[in-house]
Every structure is written in C-alpha cells, then in structure tokens.
Motif scaffolding. Sequence first.
Motif, PDB file in Angstrom:
ATOM      1  N   MET A   1       0.723  -0.903  -0.448  1.00 36.94           N
ATOM      2  CA  MET A   1       0.145  -0.002  -0.076  1.00 36.94           C
ATOM      3  C   MET A   1       0.936   1.020  -0.131  1.00 36.94           C
ATOM      4  O   MET A   1       0.626   2.295  -0.504  1.00 36.94           O
ATOM      5  N   LYS A   2       1.936   1.408   0.619  1.00 34.95           N
ATOM      6  CA  LYS A   2       3.318   2.382   0.662  1.00 34.95           C
ATOM      7  C   LYS A   2       3.105   2.738  -0.589  1.00 34.95           C
ATOM      8  O   LYS A   2       3.041   4.003  -1.200  1.00 34.95           O
ATOM      9  N   ASP A   3       3.873   2.252  -1.789  1.00 29.69           N
ATOM     10  CA  ASP A   3       3.864   2.075  -2.684  1.00 29.69           C
ATOM     11  C   ASP A   3       3.109   2.322  -3.712  1.00 29.69           C
ATOM     12  O   ASP A   3       2.944   3.598  -4.656  1.00 29.69           O
ATOM     13  N   LEU A   4       2.115   2.100  -3.413  1.00 30.02           N
ATOM     14  CA  LEU A   4       0.781   2.452  -4.201  1.00 30.02           C
ATOM     15  C   LEU A   4       0.490   4.032  -4.419  1.00 30.02           C
ATOM     16  O   LEU A   4       0.214   4.856  -5.172  1.00 30.02           O
ATOM     17  N   LEU A   5       0.397   4.579  -2.974  1.00 31.83           N
ATOM     18  CA  LEU A   5       0.042   5.843  -2.354  1.00 31.83           C
ATOM     19  C   LEU A   5       1.684   6.399  -2.823  1.00 31.83           C
ATOM     20  O   LEU A   5       0.957   7.235  -3.195  1.00 31.83           O
ATOM     21  N   LEU A   6       2.262   6.370  -3.193  1.00 29.79           N
ATOM     22  CA  LEU A   6       3.690   7.429  -3.652  1.00 29.79           C
ATOM     23  C   LEU A   6       3.685   6.814  -4.686  1.00 29.79           C
ATOM     24  O   LEU A   6       3.429   8.513  -5.072  1.00 29.79           O
ATOM     25  N   ASP A   7       3.389   6.284  -5.156  1.00 29.61           N
ATOM     26  CA  ASP A   7       2.974   6.811  -7.002  1.00 29.61           C
ATOM     27  C   ASP A   7       2.074   7.457  -7.239  1.00 29.61           C
ATOM     28  O   ASP A   7       2.104   8.545  -8.208  1.00 29.61           O
ATOM     29  N   ILE A   8       0.468   7.490  -6.133  1.00 25.22           N
ATOM     30  CA  ILE A   8       0.040   8.438  -6.024  1.00 25.22           C
ATOM     31  C   ILE A   8       0.261  10.307  -5.766  1.00 25.22           C
ATOM     32  O   ILE A   8      -0.035  10.710  -6.834  1.00 25.22           O
ATOM     33  N   LEU A   9       0.853   9.923  -5.012  1.00 25.36           N
ATOM     34  CA  LEU A   9       1.739  11.256  -4.696  1.00 25.36           C
ATOM     35  C   LEU A   9       2.417  11.549  -5.779  1.00 25.36           C
ATOM     36  O   LEU A   9       2.645  12.997  -5.787  1.00 25.36           O
ATOM     37  N   ASN A  10       3.166  11.190  -6.174  1.00 23.17           N
ATOM     38  CA  ASN A  10       4.408  11.638  -6.868  1.00 23.17           C
ATOM     39  C   ASN A  10       3.728  12.760  -8.128  1.00 23.17           C
ATOM     40  O   ASN A  10       4.547  12.933  -8.925  1.00 23.17           O
ATOM     41  N   ASN A  11       2.464  11.122  -8.968  1.00 23.77           N
ATOM     42  CA  ASN A  11       1.636  12.224 -10.085  1.00 23.77           C
ATOM     43  C   ASN A  11       1.402  13.429  -9.236  1.00 23.77           C
ATOM     44  O   ASN A  11       0.184  13.759 -10.450  1.00 23.77           O
ATOM     45  N   ILE A  12       1.077  13.765  -7.997  1.00 22.39           N
ATOM     46  CA  ILE A  12      -0.038  14.869  -7.921  1.00 22.39           C
ATOM     47  C   ILE A  12       1.196  16.052  -7.352  1.00 22.39           C
ATOM     48  O   ILE A  12       0.627  17.460  -8.035  1.00 22.39           O
ATOM     49  N   VAL A  13       2.053  16.190  -6.863  1.00 25.54           N
ATOM     50  CA  VAL A  13       3.258  16.995  -6.196  1.00 25.54           C
ATOM     51  C   VAL A  13       3.708  17.824  -6.872  1.00 25.54           C
ATOM     52  O   VAL A  13       4.343  16.968  -8.353  1.00 25.54           O
ATOM     53  N   LYS A  14       4.308  18.517  -7.359  1.00 31.16           N
ATOM     54  CA  LYS A  14       5.634  19.387  -7.896  1.00 31.16           C
ATOM     55  C   LYS A  14       6.734  19.471  -8.066  1.00 31.16           C
ATOM     56  O   LYS A  14       7.699  19.035  -8.628  1.00 31.16           O
ATOM     57  N   HIS A  15       7.297  18.458  -6.746  1.00 27.69           N
ATOM     58  CA  HIS A  15       7.780  17.882  -6.099  1.00 27.69           C
ATOM     59  C   HIS A  15       8.571  16.921  -5.416  1.00 27.69           C
ATOM     60  O   HIS A  15       8.107  16.628  -3.890  1.00 27.69           O
ATOM     61  N   PRO A  16       8.345  15.182  -6.356  1.00 27.40           N
ATOM     62  CA  PRO A  16       7.936  14.457  -6.133  1.00 27.40           C
ATOM     63  C   PRO A  16       9.245  13.886  -5.555  1.00 27.40           C
ATOM     64  O   PRO A  16       9.363  12.694  -4.216  1.00 27.40           O
ATOM     65  N   ASP A  17      10.534  14.132  -5.287  1.00 32.68           N
ATOM     66  CA  ASP A  17      11.699  14.282  -4.829  1.00 32.68           C
ATOM     67  C   ASP A  17      12.079  14.152  -3.109  1.00 32.68           C
ATOM     68  O   ASP A  17      12.559  13.768  -2.388  1.00 32.68           O
ATOM     69  N   GLU A  18      11.361  14.902  -2.806  1.00 35.53           N
ATOM     70  CA  GLU A  18      11.039  15.753  -1.541  1.00 35.53           C
ATOM     71  C   GLU A  18       9.237  14.284  -0.686  1.00 35.53           C
ATOM     72  O   GLU A  18       9.522  15.002   0.309  1.00 35.53           O
ATOM     73  N   ILE A  19       9.029  13.442  -1.781  1.00 34.71           N
ATOM     74  CA  ILE A  19       8.103  12.906  -0.879  1.00 34.71           C
ATOM     75  C   ILE A  19       8.839  12.115   0.226  1.00 34.71           C
ATOM     76  O   ILE A  19       9.594  11.091  -0.528  1.00 34.71           O
TER      77      ILE A  19
END
Length: 76
Positions: A1-19
């Motif tokens: 689930m953590k990977d799914l959440l990370l994938d979703i967030l990386n597509n929403i934010v402007k700075h995915p490297d800071e998630i």
Amino acid sequence: MKDLLLDILNNIVKHPDEIKIVESTEEQNVIFEIYASSEDVGQIIGKDGRTIKSINILLNAAKKDPEKKFILKVIR
C-alpha cells in the motif's frame, strides 16, 4: 500500500523527490505520515480535503483485509 500511495502522490505534487512516507501500525489502523514540501501540502490535501479523502478511499478499496483502516497524515 505504501508503494501505491507513493505512486499516487508522485503524480500529484510538483516536487516528487521530496515526498517521504513513514508507515506505522496501531491496532487495526495503518497510519501513513506523508512528509512533503510546503508547496505541495495544498496539492495533497486539496480543496476542502477532497484530494486526500479520495486517496484514502482508493487505498481502502485496494486493501485485502476488511478489518484494516488507513489513516493519512500530511506533515510539512
């Protein structure tokens, strides 16, 4: 689930490297603490919390254990 959440967030934010996501468990609850850039916090939460609620619905729909609940906390 953590990977799914990370994938979703990386597509929403402007700075995915800071998630950064920290996962912990408390009884039947799985708590995800989401650390993000202060610029991205508004994007993750969304207007009236709609985006974060939608993400939580997606995670709960994808879970295998019906007893489990996911709690999302956004931290700057």
